[in-house]
Design a protein around this motif. Structure first.
Motif, PDB file in Angstrom:
ATOM      1  N   LYS A 108      -8.309 146.919  24.032  1.00  0.00           N
ATOM      2  CA  LYS A 108      -7.581 147.668  25.108  1.00  0.00           C
ATOM      3  C   LYS A 108      -8.585 148.458  25.154  1.00  0.00           C
ATOM      4  O   LYS A 108      -9.110 149.519  24.888  1.00  0.00           O
ATOM      5  CB  LYS A 108      -5.728 147.908  25.052  1.00  0.00           C
ATOM      6  CG  LYS A 108      -4.971 146.351  24.521  1.00  0.00           C
ATOM      7  CD  LYS A 108      -3.697 147.662  23.736  1.00  0.00           C
ATOM      8  CE  LYS A 108      -2.796 146.401  23.661  1.00  0.00           C
ATOM      9  NZ  LYS A 108      -1.646 146.143  23.599  1.00  0.00           N
ATOM     10  N   SER A 119       2.179 148.945  26.729  1.00  0.00           N
ATOM     11  CA  SER A 119       1.342 148.236  25.371  1.00  0.00           C
ATOM     12  C   SER A 119      -0.183 149.611  24.854  1.00  0.00           C
ATOM     13  O   SER A 119      -0.524 148.747  25.101  1.00  0.00           O
ATOM     14  CB  SER A 119       0.639 147.081  25.132  1.00  0.00           C
ATOM     15  OG  SER A 119       2.181 145.901  24.863  1.00  0.00           O
ATOM     16  N   GLY A 123       4.910 142.582  22.820  1.00  0.00           N
ATOM     17  CA  GLY A 123       5.294 141.875  21.606  1.00  0.00           C
ATOM     18  C   GLY A 123       6.613 141.030  20.969  1.00  0.00           C
ATOM     19  O   GLY A 123       7.085 140.983  22.879  1.00  0.00           O
ATOM     20  N   THR A 155       9.013 151.763  21.655  1.00  0.00           N
ATOM     21  CA  THR A 155       8.873 151.058  22.314  1.00  0.00           C
ATOM     22  C   THR A 155       8.293 152.004  23.034  1.00  0.00           C
ATOM     23  O   THR A 155       8.562 152.596  24.047  1.00  0.00           O
ATOM     24  CB  THR A 155      10.071 150.255  22.815  1.00  0.00           C
ATOM     25  OG1 THR A 155      10.542 149.400  21.649  1.00  0.00           O
ATOM     26  CG2 THR A 155       9.166 148.600  23.650  1.00  0.00           C
ATOM     27  N   ASP A 170       3.406 144.323  17.255  1.00  0.00           N
ATOM     28  CA  ASP A 170       4.066 143.804  18.505  1.00  0.00           C
ATOM     29  C   ASP A 170       4.225 142.741  18.114  1.00  0.00           C
ATOM     30  O   ASP A 170       5.126 141.851  19.219  1.00  0.00           O
ATOM     31  CB  ASP A 170       3.217 143.570  19.727  1.00  0.00           C
ATOM     32  CG  ASP A 170       1.987 142.436  18.763  1.00  0.00           C
ATOM     33  OD1 ASP A 170       1.211 142.682  18.013  1.00  0.00           O
ATOM     34  OD2 ASP A 170       1.263 141.715  19.620  1.00  0.00           O
ATOM     35  N   MET A 225       4.974 147.949  20.421  1.00  0.00           N
ATOM     36  CA  MET A 225       4.175 147.204  21.958  1.00  0.00           C
ATOM     37  C   MET A 225       5.081 146.253  22.572  1.00  0.00           C
ATOM     38  O   MET A 225       5.963 145.226  22.988  1.00  0.00           O
ATOM     39  CB  MET A 225       3.171 146.336  21.541  1.00  0.00           C
ATOM     40  CG  MET A 225       1.984 147.411  20.992  1.00  0.00           C
ATOM     41  SD  MET A 225       1.405 148.740  21.424  1.00  0.00           S
ATOM     42  CE  MET A 225       1.946 149.979  21.133  1.00  0.00           C
ATOM     43  N   THR A 234      -1.738 144.963  19.878  1.00  0.00           N
ATOM     44  CA  THR A 234      -1.107 146.432  19.644  1.00  0.00           C
ATOM     45  C   THR A 234      -2.837 147.567  20.007  1.00  0.00           C
ATOM     46  O   THR A 234      -3.134 148.171  20.925  1.00  0.00           O
ATOM     47  CB  THR A 234      -1.248 146.933  18.057  1.00  0.00           C
ATOM     48  OG1 THR A 234       0.689 145.830  17.877  1.00  0.00           O
ATOM     49  CG2 THR A 234      -0.758 148.456  18.235  1.00  0.00           C
TER      50      THR A 234
END
Length: 840
Positions: free
Chosen positions: A558, A661, A646, A657, A626, A643, A434
């Motif tokens: 990320k 992600s 996931g 959703t 996720d 995510m 995540t």
């Protein structure tokens, strides 16, 4: 007061078409003898009933619901959810068929009615086309209205049936007996197009609603699917035997082969391997298993084989508890019901009353023309008050909002989530997958004095290794070549070794090098200390004399996480991070991302409990995760966001959703929800204002003033205009901008980290709680229902988190803050669960 005969069961409900239907079934169930509490969830199509078995039965409940015009599925077997899902699918397919044909047949009726009214046989053609729409495709409205009438109630179907039925019959009369009106100086208009279009529009709204609701049982079924159907046990004579999972008993020795799922919780007795526990812990690195370590149901064995002793089976496994929590959270009553259906219970009978009152008033007050004017007023009121605009207000806005979200990579499950999202003030983030990418990668590779000529040997050693972190190094060296390795050996818990080009090489942790007496340069030691301080895992590579390199392995943040957190915090939203990872890693990730609060070493049930605690403090919580380990917390949260990269189960449980992600989509989703809910409320406002103004005019309130009496045809046009205005307002959503952030192309995580201010980094701190744990023996429990009642009663106490097991009959209670006395716990159990006794 609950007793040993009290049970709580959940039944699928069939036949509901609106929230007023759910309210009627709710009222019916709560009036049954022996029922202490019943709640009907319209969104999930489920009824949860708590009743006394000595006074009531599932058959009695079913009979009561059937007498109210609906049905209850009461068969108690493992296929009940599947049967409910099949019923839902059958209903959706039938609704799709009726909607499609209603629209197809309505189009030529509207064209003729608007542009070719004077063509030959125009009325006859419209009659022929509208008849199957009204009495075949729209028959469900009349059937439902009749059922409601028999029970002295009304819903949206009642108004649809009345308005379309009277418009159809009135048109039929005008077509076959035009002279009745012509002799009175009135042109006999027909309203077949109004009756047809009304049914087509309402069917479309129902179809959109059914599609949005989704199926709540699929997540539970997938969780249950994590357990294998059969296992291999080792008998007392040492033979291998395959049995079903239901036959496993505590103490059985179970053999687990490479790639198999673990069936129940237990302790390893023989063998070593690595087990993927990401579905429980959410962490990407497989966990080493050896003698005396615990294994859990639903996790996946990697390359090795081992045997373990079953400790917890059936409903006592960790996976079973997660399933139990998801069921509890999903089965709770929806906090937001659909406004249109709530108001319909009052709106429908009022409109019918006004229409009849108008007819009677004209008959009494207008002498010779009373019947003519009264009949016109009655039809005009029912047509102009048709719930077409009301029926379209919500689904059109939702359709546009969901479509716009999909364009932006945001999948929204239903209208309820949009309503809730605008109220969110707290966001809880899972870490792995995540905030971070969810897989270990090499962040830095540091060579000692040009030793990189041995790169292919490092790659080859890790290529042969079964350790999960080896994959990160292999991926980093993906363009390297393989060097033949001799005498390869895996050293449990330390690393690997092998010979190449006449030398022995090692790859593993620092302890391995120390045991082999390998020299480590100060520069590499300093770099390793730095990487460790940054919560990275350090892998050493050496020959038989000197350390040659170190690789720092981490689960990277990320690229969009840092900006997303800043955006949320700037919007005044509190941000928390929960992870099953260790304290050092959790702290470092939080510091880099600018997340002010974090909690490490969190189990799945702890995540759900933390979300629940925030809710008790009055916060509206969005949970973002996720993995399967997040599913209970996702189900508990006010708004659940999964995510896209996931697990399917997380996405099934979640209301939203994020396909990519990308965490920056969360601020976008919250803004989109506000815009969509605002549009729905605007639509409902104008739909009701239209009725408040149009209905009195249709009834003839202006006739005494200026002689104006609304023609039903104009009423039909006004009804159509109201629908067009609602749809047009919904379409305005397409032009709204929801993008909150714009990250320049090529912006690195390091550059984004610089945007996190020193103050934000200093604010980062762990979530601390004073936890005290105690165990109590529970006397009086005889079945799983007893266990559930005691557990539920204890968990209803503020500051208490309890887990109750049947064998042994023990309640494990954690106190956040001050410990509660045994007397207080006993009183709550007695009052809410029944005659069960707690003992220290």
């Amino acid at each position: 007061m609950a007793n040993k005969n009290t049970v709580q069961e959940t039944f699928p409900v069939l036949g509901m078409s609106c929230a007023s239907c759910a309210a009627r079934i709710d009222k019916t169930l709560n009036h049954q003898p022996g029922v202490s509490k019943a709640a009907v969830n319209y969104a999930s199509g489920m009824a949860t009933v708590e009743y006394d078995r000595s006074q009531c039965s599932p058959e009695a409940l079913q009979q009561a619901v059937q007498s109210a015009g609906y049905d209850l599925l009461i068969q108690q077997d493992k296929d009940i959810l599947e049967e409910a899902e099949q019923a839902h699918d059958k209903k959706y397919r039938a609704l799709k068929f009726r909607t499609t044909w209603a629209i197809i047949l309505s189009v030529p009726i509207v064209i003729i009615g608007m542009f070719f009214m004077n063509m030959p046989y125009a009325n006859l053609i419209m009659w022929v086309l509208s008849t199957p729409i009204v009495f075949w495709l729209g028959r469900s409205f009349f059937v439902s209205a009749w059922k409601q009438l028999k029970h002295g109630s009304a819903n949206m179907d009642t108004l649809v049936a009345n308005s379309t039925g009277i418009a159809y019959l009135f048109s039929l009369f005008n077509m076959f007996f035009p002279d009745f009106w012509l002799s009175r100086g009135i042109h006999p208009h027909v309203y077949f197009e109004a009756a047809s279009v009304i049914i087509a529009f309402i069917l479309l709204g129902r179809l959109l609603e059914e599609k949005a609701k989704g199926n709540t049982s699929s997540a539970i079924k997938k969780l249950m699917g994590l357990q294998p159907k059969t296992v291999n046990i080792i008998t007392s004579s040492g033979e291998q035997k395959e049995i079903s999972i239901e036959q496993i008993r505590p103490g059985d020795t179970i053999l687990v082969k490479p790639g198999e799922r673990i069936a129940v919780d237990g302790i390893v007795t023989e063998g070593t391997s690595y087990v993927d526990e990401s579905m429980l812990s959410g962490e990407p690195v497989a966990v080493a298993k050896h003698k005396d370590t615990k294994v859990f149901a639903g996790t996946i064995n990697q390359k090795g084989s081992f045997r373990f002793r079953a400790e917890k089976v059936g409903t006592d496994t960790l996976l079973a508890k997660i399933i139990h929590m998801v069921q509890d959270a999903q089965g709770s009553k929806a906090p937001v019901q659909q406004l249109v259906d709530k108001i319909a219970a009052i709106f429908v009978p009022v409109i019918i009353g006004i229409a009849v009152l108008s007819f009677v008033a004209w008959m009494l007050l207008d002498g010779e023309s009373g019947f003519t004017h009264g009949l016109l007023a009655l039809v005009a009121v029912l047509i102009i008050a048709c719930p077409c605009a009301l029926g379209l207000a919500t689904p059109t806005a939702i359709m546009v909002g969901i479509g716009k979200g999909a364009e932006r990579g945001i999948l929204i499950k239903d209208a309820e989530s949009l309503e809730i999202a605008k109220k969110i003030d707290t966001v809880v983030l899972d870490k792995t997958g995540t905030v971070t990418e969810g897989k270990p990668v090499v962040s830095e590779l540091i060579w000692n004095n040009g030793a990189d000529s041995a790169q292919s040997i490092f790659y080859s050693l890790e290529k042969l290794s079964e350790h999960p972190l080896a994959e990160a190094i292999v991926g980093y060296f993906k363009d390297s070549w393989f060097t033949e390795i001799e005498d390869f050996d895996s050293i449990t818990g330390k690393g690997v070794k092998g010979r190449a080009q006449g030398k022995t090489y090692y790859a593993g942790n620092r302890k391995l090098l120390e045991e082999k007496g390998i020299a480590v340069s100060q520069s590499l030691a300093d770099e390793a200390a730095r990487l460790t301080a940054e919560a990275q895992t350090v892998i050493w590579f050496s020959d038989e004399e000197n350390a040659l390199a170190i690789a720092g392995i981490t689960d990277r943040i990320k690229e969009t996480s840092i900006v997303a957190v800043k955006e949320l915090r700037s919007a005044g939203i509190n941000v928390y991070m929960l992870t099953g990872d260790n304290e050092a890693t959790a702290k470092e990730i939080s510091r880099k991302a600018g997340i002010p609060h974090y909690k490490a070493g969190v189990l799945p049930q702890d995540k759900a409990a933390f979300v629940s605690q925030l809710q008790k403090e009055g916060k509206k919580v969005a949970m973002v995760g996720d993995g399967i380990n997040d599913s209970a917390a996702l189900a508990q949260a006010d708004l659940s966001i999964a995510m896209g990269g996931g697990s399917d189960i997380a996405m099934d449980v979640a209301k939203m959703t994020i396909i990519s992600s990308d965490l920056t989509k969360i601020p976008e989703a919250l803004k989109l929800s506000k815009l969509t809910v605002r549009t729905i409320r605007q639509n409902l406002f104008w739909a009701f204002i239209y009725n408040l103004i149009g209905i009195p005019i249709a009834a003839g309130v202006l006739y005494p003033i200026n002689g104006f009496l609304l023609n039903p045809m104009i009423a039909g046009a006004a009804m159509a205009f109201s629908s067009v205005s609602v749809v047009s307002n919904s379409l305005r959503l397409k032009r709204k901008k929801i993008q909150e952030t714009n990250i320049p192309a090529g912006t690195s995580v390091a550059e984004q980290e610089e945007s996190v201010t020193k103050q934000e980094k200093e604010e980062v701190k762990p979530i601390t709680e004073k936890i005290m744990k105690k165990e109590f023996k529970v006397e009086g429990m005889t079945c799983n229902h007893c266990r559930m009642h005691v557990e539920k009663a204890l968990n209803s106490i503020d500051g208490v988190k309890a887990t109750v097991t049947l064998d042994p009959p023990v309640a494990t209670v954690e106190f956040s803050g001050e410990e509660k006395p045994l007397k207080e716990l006993q009183e709550v159990v007695t009052e809410n669960a029944g005659d069960y006794t707690l003992k220290e």
